[in-house]
Design a protein around this motif. Structure first.
Motif, short mmCIF file in Angstrom:
data_model
loop_
_atom_site.label_atom_id
_atom_site.label_comp_id
_atom_site.label_asym_id
_atom_site.label_seq_id
_atom_site.Cartn_x
_atom_site.Cartn_y
_atom_site.Cartn_z
N GLU A 187 -24.20 -6.81 20.87
CA GLU A 187 -24.66 -8.20 20.93
C GLU A 187 -25.46 -8.47 22.21
N ALA A 188 -25.04 -7.83 23.31
CA ALA A 188 -25.76 -8.02 24.58
C ALA A 188 -27.16 -7.42 24.50
N LYS A 189 -27.29 -6.21 23.95
CA LYS A 189 -28.60 -5.55 23.86
C LYS A 189 -29.53 -6.31 22.92
N ILE A 190 -29.01 -6.73 21.78
CA ILE A 190 -29.84 -7.46 20.82
C ILE A 190 -30.28 -8.80 21.41
N ALA A 191 -29.36 -9.47 22.10
CA ALA A 191 -29.70 -10.76 22.73
C ALA A 191 -30.80 -10.58 23.79
N ALA A 192 -30.70 -9.49 24.57
CA ALA A 192 -31.71 -9.24 25.61
C ALA A 192 -33.07 -8.96 24.98
N PRO A 329 -34.60 -0.04 9.64
CA PRO A 329 -35.11 0.24 10.99
C PRO A 329 -34.26 -0.28 12.15
N ARG A 330 -34.09 -1.62 12.24
CA ARG A 330 -33.39 -2.22 13.38
C ARG A 330 -33.22 -3.70 13.12
N PRO A 331 -32.45 -4.41 13.99
CA PRO A 331 -32.32 -5.85 13.81
C PRO A 331 -33.68 -6.55 13.79
N GLY A 332 -33.83 -7.50 12.89
CA GLY A 332 -35.10 -8.20 12.76
C GLY A 332 -36.06 -7.55 11.79
N ARG A 333 -35.68 -6.40 11.24
CA ARG A 333 -36.52 -5.69 10.27
C ARG A 333 -35.74 -5.51 8.97
N ASN A 334 -36.48 -5.22 7.89
CA ASN A 334 -35.87 -4.99 6.59
C ASN A 334 -35.96 -3.53 6.20
N VAL A 335 -35.14 -3.13 5.23
CA VAL A 335 -35.21 -1.78 4.69
C VAL A 335 -36.63 -1.55 4.18
N THR A 336 -37.22 -0.42 4.54
CA THR A 336 -38.62 -0.18 4.23
C THR A 336 -38.91 1.31 4.11
#
Length: 352
Positions: A187-192, A329-336
């Motif tokens: 949560e800290a890394k994603i928030a940053a 891929p990562r938070p903020g992205r969709n399966v692609t």
């Protein structure tokens, strides 16, 4: 003489008043010098921001793997504790039955003057009666011995079950602590990362996305230029096709750390669910999938195989053929779908 002294005193007072009334002189005499201004921090380029954001999401991915592993181990240990608890209950019920049998035998022996039933026939004067019941006496002695032996074994098993349950409980609590720490790190890394993104203008965000795409394209082009696909004609197995169908059917669903479907996925949650749908259970995390599944050379890769990325095995995708892979891929992205060589490849593993 007095007139001169008064004149001197008057001049002194006038001079003093003049000095006190002068603000410039007062400041010069009493104010401390101001510290030199700190140099302005150099502004980061958009490329530097992109790398920083990418690094934060990579660190979140590593923490997600740690979280997923702790969660998997917590589930296993919880199930083992439940199993042991049931075994302890069954063992106690068995001991109660054995004790009841032993009590019945003891009461029968008491009624016979402290001798078991068979011993009464040993004391008879009738030889035929003795021969008829000698075997029964031996059977009774064996039954008593077996009963005591079974009671001791069951009590020993109960002690072992209780010890194993205690060990698993300790591990369970340790993994819960690991989960909590990993969750906090994620949560800290994603928030940053999101804070950095929020500080960019819309035009800068669009440029950032283009830069990411260009970086992936350059890596994919360099990978293809090595001739890696030449001679790569591995055909998917029936299970491999099932896994690919499942994974590609999830395209457009969001990445959520710790998720394994059906509405959202993280990278290893997608590959595990896809192969689970094909009837082949595999480990939960990308690092465990890399560590435990059979490895194959890239030149032997076929659709359904899993491509593991980065030196720490923190990301994974599924090869679908023609130099492409599907991944979350990562938070903020969709399966692609992306180029199989668009990131740093660590190796390839095959679930079957």
């Amino acid at each position: 003489m007095n007139r001169r002294r008064h004149a001197t005193t008057a001049i002194t007072v006038v001079c003093a008043l003049t000095v006190l009334a002068s603000p410039a002189l007062t400041l010069t005499a009493t104010a401390a010098p101001l510290p030199p201004a700190a140099p302005a921090a150099p502004e980061k380029t958009l490329e530097e921001v992109r790398r920083e954001i990418d690094g934060l999401y990579r660190q979140a991915a590593v923490a997600t793997d740690a979280y997923n592993l702790a969660e998997e181990q917590t589930k296993e240990q919880s199930a083992e504790i439940v199993k042991l608890a049931r075994m302890i209950v069954a063992g106690r019920e068995k001991i109660d039955r054995l004790k009841a049998q032993a009590g019945a035998a003891a009461r029968a022996q008491y009624r016979n003057g402290g001798l078991p039933d068979g011993a009464q026939f040993v004391l008879t004067d009738d030889p035929q009666l003795f021969l008829d019941h000698a075997g029964r006496l031996k059977q009774g002695q064996k039954a008593t011995s077996d009963l005591l032996g079974e009671l001791n074994r069951t009590q020993g098993e109960l002690t072992l079950y209780a010890k194993d349950a205690g060990t698993n409980w300790t591990k369970l609590e340790a993994n819960r602590v690991k989960q909590a720490k990993a969750k906090k790190d994620i949560e800290a890394k994603i928030a940053a990362a999101r804070k950095l993104e929020s500080e960019l203008e819309a035009e800068e965000l669009a440029r950032l996305l283009r830069m990411e795409e260009q970086e992936r394209y350059r890596a994919q082009t360099a990978w293809l230029d090595t001739g890696v696909l030449k001679g790569l004609d591995g055909k998917a197995t029936a299970r491999g096709k099932q896994a690919v169908r499942y994974a590609t059917a999830q395209i457009g669903k969001p990445y959520v750390w710790g998720a394994e479907g059906p509405g959202s996925f993280d990278c290893s949650g997608l590959t595990q669910s896809a192969w689970g749908a094909a009837g082949r259970p595999i480990p939960r995390t990308s690092q465990e999938q890399w560590r435990l599944l059979p490895r194959v050379d890239i030149k032997d890769m076929r659709p359904g195989d899993l491509i593991v990325y980065f030196k720490d095995a923190s990301h994974i995708g599924m090869y679908i053929g023609d130099g492409a892979m599907v991944h979350a891929p990562r938070p903020g992205r969709n399966v692609t779908i992306a180029g199989a060589g668009s990131m740093e490849i660590l190796g390839v593993v095959r679930p079957e």
